[in-house]
Write a protein that holds these residues in place. Structure first.
Motif, PDB file in Angstrom:
ATOM      1  N   VAL B 177       0.811  -1.220   0.030  1.00  0.00           N
ATOM      2  CA  VAL B 177       0.149  -0.227  -0.037  1.00  0.00           C
ATOM      3  C   VAL B 177       0.961   1.416  -0.004  1.00  0.00           C
ATOM      4  O   VAL B 177       0.437   2.406  -0.833  1.00  0.00           O
ATOM      5  CB  VAL B 177      -1.015  -0.133   1.246  1.00  0.00           C
ATOM      6  N   GLU B 178       2.072   1.302   0.592  1.00  0.00           N
ATOM      7  CA  GLU B 178       2.611   2.472   0.939  1.00  0.00           C
ATOM      8  C   GLU B 178       3.312   3.020  -0.544  1.00  0.00           C
ATOM      9  O   GLU B 178       3.099   4.040  -0.818  1.00  0.00           O
ATOM     10  CB  GLU B 178       3.834   2.375   1.880  1.00  0.00           C
ATOM     11  N   ALA B 180       2.044   2.187  -3.295  1.00  0.00           N
ATOM     12  CA  ALA B 180       0.788   2.574  -4.155  1.00  0.00           C
ATOM     13  C   ALA B 180       0.439   3.831  -3.952  1.00  0.00           C
ATOM     14  O   ALA B 180       0.086   4.725  -4.676  1.00  0.00           O
ATOM     15  CB  ALA B 180      -0.228   1.513  -3.877  1.00  0.00           C
ATOM     16  N   ILE B 181       0.281   4.363  -2.714  1.00  0.00           N
ATOM     17  CA  ILE B 181       0.033   5.685  -2.205  1.00  0.00           C
ATOM     18  C   ILE B 181       0.949   6.652  -2.609  1.00  0.00           C
ATOM     19  O   ILE B 181       0.507   7.689  -3.396  1.00  0.00           O
ATOM     20  CB  ILE B 181      -0.042   5.890  -0.672  1.00  0.00           C
TER      21      ILE B 181
END
Lengths: 217, 217
Positions: B177-178, B180-181
């Motif tokens: 996720v990191e 992707a953010i």
């Protein structure tokens, strides 16, 4: 001439107040659409963004007309340039409400915001709403103290934005990348909404006090 | 009076060209910082954003001074209001370069962009660079055809933005996720940079042809 200028300025101020009200209503309805997966509400926000754009054009036309007819100088000229800045910020706030509505629509009928993130978005939306109300108030009746409160509201928004990333990056984030991407963009929309409210407020303070406004943020 | 106006307008145009060059250099250096995890380059972009902000203030001061001294009407007044719009777009493009640099710095010494996404960001940056060059050119020498090319460049940017999400949402996205953010926000920064270039271009076209500019996007 002076009285004519006052009357024209009053019309421009009223247009800005109308824009602030339109923007506030748009973000409220966009948030409602987001949190309840209300398709009709989302569509209404998107349709009505054109009304905010129209108000923006009216402000510009009025200001240009006034500059051409009255050739104001000094503080009157400053008021006109400030009106253009504030109108640009409000127009952009309307766009951001539109982006929130479009995100709600893209995920419909699923909710774009999962349960874990609802409290943060409810608080972000409440902060955004408070800021939109304050901008409307200081435009209707200049008040440097009230405008200065926008900075504190913006700090609250920044804190909420940080907590959002805290949840997204937590080890137990269960929703995968797509939901994280939506939440990242939504967080940015509310945060930018707040930035523009702060900018608009600083321009109003500049008008009242003569303090230098920022180069926008 | 007419000649004095021409001379003043020339100074404002030169300031806008300087802004466009500053913004182009900032985004190039920010991209370099991003793709090579170059800390010093990122810091330079962040430090030098104040120079772009200063140029923005100079444009505003010059325009206000000119409005006050010369009270232009019709197309001359339109040129002044357009200069304010273009300056605001360029200032914001500088901010977006600053955001890219800050993202690079936040992940330093790791690269913020993983190998799979490098080709997309290289293409986004190349598109952004092409657009910044065109804005500089049409400001130096008005050219509606060249300004119109910005729309096609923006389509390219939108396609790249869509491919970015394609990779992020692919089943085999390995980075969590990191990353992707970061990629989501970076993608938005380049895409917004392109939007502002299009806006600035449309304002220049408006000046040349009298066609109605958009309410910003």
């Amino acid at each position: 001439m002076r009285e004519e200028f006052r009357a024209d300025l009053q019309i421009v101020s009223q247009l800005l107040v109308d824009m602030a009200e339109g923007v506030r209503a748009a973000m409220r309805q966009a948030t409602h659409a987001l949190l309840t997966a209300d398709r009709r509400a989302a569509e209404t926000v998107i349709e009505r963004d054109a009304e905010i754009d129209d108000l923006y054009r009216h402000v510009e036309e009025r200001v240009c007309d006034l500059l051409a007819r009255q050739a104001p100088v000094a503080s009157d000229l400053r008021a006109m340039i400030t009106a253009l800045h504030v109108a640009a910020d409000l127009e952009r706030m309307g766009d951001l409400a539109d982006h929130v509505a479009k995100t709600a629509l893209r995920r419909h009928p699923s909710p774009a915001v999962p349960a874990e993130l609802r409290p943060i978005f409810i608080d972000m939306a409440a902060t955004a709403d408070r800021m939109a109300v304050k901008i409307g108030s200081v435009l209707a009746k200049p008040d440097a103290d009230l405008a200065a409160e926008l900075d504190r509201d913006d700090d609250t928004m920044d804190d909420l934005h940080r907590s959002l990333f805290g949840v997204l990056l937590g080890e137990d984030w269960p929703y995968g990348v797509e939901t994280a991407i939506d939440a990242t963009l939504l967080g940015r929309f509310y945060e930018r909404f707040a930035d523009h409210a702060v900018n608009a407020g600083e321009h109003v303070v500049y008008l009242i006090t003569g303090e230098t406004p920022p180069a926008a943020s």
